[in-house]
Write a protein that holds these residues in place. Structure first.
Motif, PDB file in Angstrom:
ATOM      1  N   GLN A 182       0.874  -1.272  -0.036  1.00 25.75           N
ATOM      2  CA  GLN A 182      -0.186   0.156   0.402  1.00 25.75           C
ATOM      3  C   GLN A 182       0.811   0.995   0.121  1.00 25.75           C
ATOM      4  OE1 GLN A 182      -2.980  -0.484   2.883  1.00 25.75           O
ATOM      5  NE2 GLN A 182      -3.543  -1.759   2.556  1.00 25.75           N
ATOM      6  N   ASP A 204       0.023   3.320  -2.666  1.00 27.14           N
ATOM      7  CA  ASP A 204      -1.760   3.158  -3.479  1.00 27.14           C
ATOM      8  C   ASP A 204      -2.410   3.807  -3.950  1.00 27.14           C
ATOM      9  OD1 ASP A 204      -2.500   0.724  -4.712  1.00 27.14           O
ATOM     10  OD2 ASP A 204      -3.938   1.034  -2.969  1.00 27.14           O
ATOM     11  N   ARG A 205      -3.089   3.553  -5.120  1.00 28.67           N
ATOM     12  CA  ARG A 205      -3.986   4.818  -5.591  1.00 28.67           C
ATOM     13  C   ARG A 205      -5.131   4.694  -3.650  1.00 28.67           C
ATOM     14  NH1 ARG A 205      -6.580   3.630 -10.333  1.00 28.67           N
ATOM     15  NH2 ARG A 205      -7.870   5.523  -9.978  1.00 28.67           N
ATOM     16  N   HIS A 214     -10.760  -1.650   4.428  1.00 34.32           N
ATOM     17  CA  HIS A 214      -9.381  -2.301   3.844  1.00 34.32           C
ATOM     18  C   HIS A 214      -9.782  -3.979   4.390  1.00 34.32           C
ATOM     19  CE1 HIS A 214      -6.738   0.220   1.491  1.00 34.32           C
ATOM     20  NE2 HIS A 214      -6.877   0.989   2.206  1.00 34.32           N
ATOM     21  N   VAL A 218       2.652  -4.724  -9.579  1.00 39.28           N
ATOM     22  CA  VAL A 218       2.099  -4.153 -10.019  1.00 39.28           C
ATOM     23  C   VAL A 218       2.422  -2.294  -8.887  1.00 39.28           C
ATOM     24  CG1 VAL A 218       0.143  -2.359  -7.881  1.00 39.28           C
ATOM     25  CG2 VAL A 218      -0.083  -5.308  -9.731  1.00 39.28           C
ATOM     26  N   ALA A 247      -9.984  -0.615  -3.446  1.00 40.00           N
ATOM     27  CA  ALA A 247      -9.211  -1.068  -3.181  1.00 40.00           C
ATOM     28  C   ALA A 247      -9.222  -2.901  -3.082  1.00 40.00           C
ATOM     29  CB  ALA A 247      -8.361  -1.265  -1.860  1.00 40.00           C
ATOM     30  N   ASP A 250      -7.606  -5.581  -4.966  1.00 41.74           N
ATOM     31  CA  ASP A 250      -5.545  -5.214  -4.641  1.00 41.74           C
ATOM     32  C   ASP A 250      -4.648  -6.151  -4.226  1.00 41.74           C
ATOM     33  OD1 ASP A 250      -6.123  -5.217  -2.142  1.00 41.74           O
ATOM     34  OD2 ASP A 250      -5.677  -3.241  -1.559  1.00 41.74           O
TER      35      ASP A 250
END
Length: 187
Positions: free
Chosen positions: A15, A18-19, A45, A82, A112, A115
């Protein structure tokens, strides 16, 4: 217990930059309630990782030990890939008028979903102790969400996250490749 610490570390690593984390920082600034936004992000999450842990617990007994290792290796490789990918800015959710709790809860859950953290949770849960994998991932996600919310978007984006992601992504891909070669008995 062997799934708790790896899931925690994976959530921290996956993370970084992360977006969903960026969206957490952004929404904390917008609403001026970083603790509420961080709690909503944590629950978002946690819900996704609970689904992944349940799925891992379900498919785990159907897999051989080598298949479980290969599944984990592929999760590491794809997660590392990623991390090497450039992060596009998240949708700012400016049209969402659900407030400081529901907007981050739903927005981050949707963003998420699927992800690399959840992929890793799934792979760890398939190996052993699904709920320890869930707990580790939830705690790691909470740590990152609170850090992002407390820093805010501007401070979060000033961190050297690109280089951290490149280093961690490379390590993940190398580790995954070694584990994959071991799983197919080539190493």
């Amino acid at each position: 217990m062997e799934a708790l610490v790896p899931a925690f570390i994976a959530a921290l690593v996956m993370q970084v930059g992360d977006r969903a984390t960026w969206l957490t920082a952004l929404l904390a600034d917008r609403y001026g309630r970083p603790v509420r936004v961080a709690l909503a992000a944590t629950l978002a999450h946690a819900a996704g990782n609970a689904l992944a842990a349940a799925a891992g617990g379900w498919i785990g007994p159907m897999l051989t030990p080598n298949a479980k290792s290969l599944f984990l290796a592929l999760s590491l490789i794809f997660g590392g890939a990623v991390l090497l990918w450039r992060v596009a800015p998240p949708d700012r959710l400016e049209g969402w008028k659900l407030g400081a709790f529901l907007t981050p809860l739903l927005g981050i859950f949707i963003l998420a979903l699927g992800d690399p953290t959840q992929s890793f949770t799934l792979a760890l849960a398939a190996r052993s102790y699904p709920w320890f994998a869930f707990a580790g991932a939830a705690l790691g996600s909470m740590t990152v969400a609170f850090a992002a919310a407390m820093l805010g978007e501007l401070a979060w984006r000033k961190l050297p996250l690109r280089w951290v992601r490149i280093a961690l992504g490379s390590i993940g891909m190398i580790g995954g490749a070694i584990l994959a070669l071991s799983a197919v008995r080539l190493l």
